[in-house]
Motif scaffolding. Structure first.
Motif, mmCIF file in Angstrom:
data_model
loop_
_atom_site.group_PDB
_atom_site.id
_atom_site.type_symbol
_atom_site.label_atom_id
_atom_site.label_comp_id
_atom_site.label_asym_id
_atom_site.label_seq_id
_atom_site.Cartn_x
_atom_site.Cartn_y
_atom_site.Cartn_z
ATOM 1 N N GLN A 179 0.811 -1.216 0.000
ATOM 2 C CA GLN A 179 0.000 0.000 0.000
ATOM 3 C C GLN A 179 0.850 1.274 0.000
ATOM 4 N N GLU A 180 2.046 1.210 0.559
ATOM 5 C CA GLU A 180 2.860 2.406 0.717
ATOM 6 C C GLU A 180 3.646 2.787 -0.528
ATOM 7 N N ASN A 181 4.036 1.807 -1.337
ATOM 8 C CA ASN A 181 4.904 2.124 -2.478
ATOM 9 C C ASN A 181 4.334 1.688 -3.825
ATOM 10 N N PHE A 182 3.037 1.384 -3.891
ATOM 11 C CA PHE A 182 2.520 0.817 -5.129
ATOM 12 C C PHE A 182 2.490 1.827 -6.274
ATOM 13 N N PHE A 183 2.619 3.122 -5.970
ATOM 14 C CA PHE A 183 2.630 4.146 -7.015
ATOM 15 C C PHE A 183 4.011 4.318 -7.647
ATOM 16 N N VAL A 184 5.026 3.706 -7.058
ATOM 17 C CA VAL A 184 6.395 3.824 -7.574
ATOM 18 C C VAL A 184 6.591 2.832 -8.711
ATOM 19 N N GLU A 185 7.036 3.299 -9.859
ATOM 20 C CA GLU A 185 7.231 2.425 -11.010
ATOM 21 C C GLU A 185 8.551 1.667 -10.890
ATOM 22 N N ASP A 186 8.490 0.352 -11.120
ATOM 23 C CA ASP A 186 9.715 -0.428 -11.171
ATOM 24 C C ASP A 186 9.983 -0.833 -12.626
ATOM 25 N N SER A 187 11.139 -1.442 -12.859
ATOM 26 C CA SER A 187 11.547 -1.756 -14.230
ATOM 27 C C SER A 187 10.568 -2.694 -14.926
ATOM 28 N N THR A 188 10.065 -3.681 -14.190
ATOM 29 C CA THR A 188 9.159 -4.656 -14.785
ATOM 30 C C THR A 188 7.908 -3.975 -15.325
ATOM 31 N N ASN A 189 7.303 -3.115 -14.523
ATOM 32 C CA ASN A 189 6.084 -2.441 -14.951
ATOM 33 C C ASN A 189 6.338 -1.452 -16.080
ATOM 34 N N VAL A 190 7.478 -0.798 -16.061
ATOM 35 C CA VAL A 190 7.820 0.120 -17.152
ATOM 36 C C VAL A 190 7.916 -0.633 -18.478
ATOM 37 N N HIS A 191 8.552 -1.799 -18.453
ATOM 38 C CA HIS A 191 8.675 -2.588 -19.680
ATOM 39 C C HIS A 191 7.303 -3.035 -20.183
ATOM 40 N N ILE A 192 6.435 -3.445 -19.269
ATOM 41 C CA ILE A 192 5.090 -3.857 -19.685
ATOM 42 C C ILE A 192 4.348 -2.681 -20.312
ATOM 43 N N GLN A 193 4.394 -1.537 -19.650
ATOM 44 C CA GLN A 193 3.690 -0.367 -20.168
ATOM 45 C C GLN A 193 4.207 0.039 -21.544
ATOM 46 N N ASN A 194 5.503 -0.050 -21.743
ATOM 47 C CA ASN A 194 6.080 0.334 -23.029
ATOM 48 C C ASN A 194 5.626 -0.562 -24.175
#
Length: 206
Positions: free
Chosen positions: A50-65
């Protein structure tokens, strides 16, 4: 001055965790204004709560791209294990996460709209010798096959990716094949179930 156009895409994120924040069961991101299906990526373990879910990590950035290439307007991440881990998962004393598997079965697999959603195996090839990891993978494939026997699971594929690699992780894809066009191919469920069954037999004393 040339004519201009404006396009707006709003991002909505959601996370489902335990009350104490030690376990994360589901992370979802939706891009309002994009066309496509929903994707559910099954990975290994969560790093967000709940505290850090807004922070983008590498895995999510690659998926979004690569969402547009994959034909997705939204995606969710679930995992083999639900305990939030800040560093690499340790398999020492690791047990099958039965609560997490029950969540996947009841809240994800049984509720999913298979006409509008692709379920994507993306747990990678880490911890191949871990009994708990292999058991969790096998159990997930068994639950999906029981729940949706006529619907194929998917995996990320791309030109140049060795065909023998299955269930590749988005981080691996982002490092090795970031410039390739990502696509969704069929995950070899029956083949993988056979492999897990052979590993189980091999690990038992005769």
């Amino acid at each position: 001055m040339a004519k201009t156009v404006q396009r707006e895409i709003q991002t909505a994120s959601k996370i489902v965790t335990s009350e104490d924040g030690k376990y994360t069961y589901l992370y979802t991101k939706e891009l309002n204004g994009m066309e496509g299906k929903n994707g559910i990526f099954i990975m290994l373990y969560p790093t967000r709560n709940q505290e850090n879910f807004f922070v983008e990590d590498s895995t999510n950035v690659h998926i979004q791209n690569h969402m547009r290439e994959l034909g997705l307007r939204a995606y969710s991440v679930v995992n083999l294990f639900s305990k939030v881990t800040a560093t690499r998962l340790s398999t020492r004393g690791l047990l099958v996460d039965t609560d997490n598997l029950e969540f996947l079965e009841k809240e994800i697999f049984e509720q999913v709209n298979t006409e509008d959603t692709e379920v994507i195996i993306a747990w990678g090839n880490s911890h191949l010798t871990s009994k708990a990891v292999n058991t969790a993978k096998k159990r997930i494939l068994e639950i999906w096959t029981k729940t949706h026997p006529a619907v194929a699971l998917k995996q990320i594929v791309a030109d140049g990716l060795p065909k023998e690699i299955s269930g590749v992780h988005p981080l691996y894809m982002g490092i090795r094949h970031s410039n390739a066009k990502w696509k969704l191919g069929t995950f070899p469920t029956k083949k993988e179930l056979k492999i897990f069954a052979e590993r189980e037999r091999g690990g038992k004393k005769k």
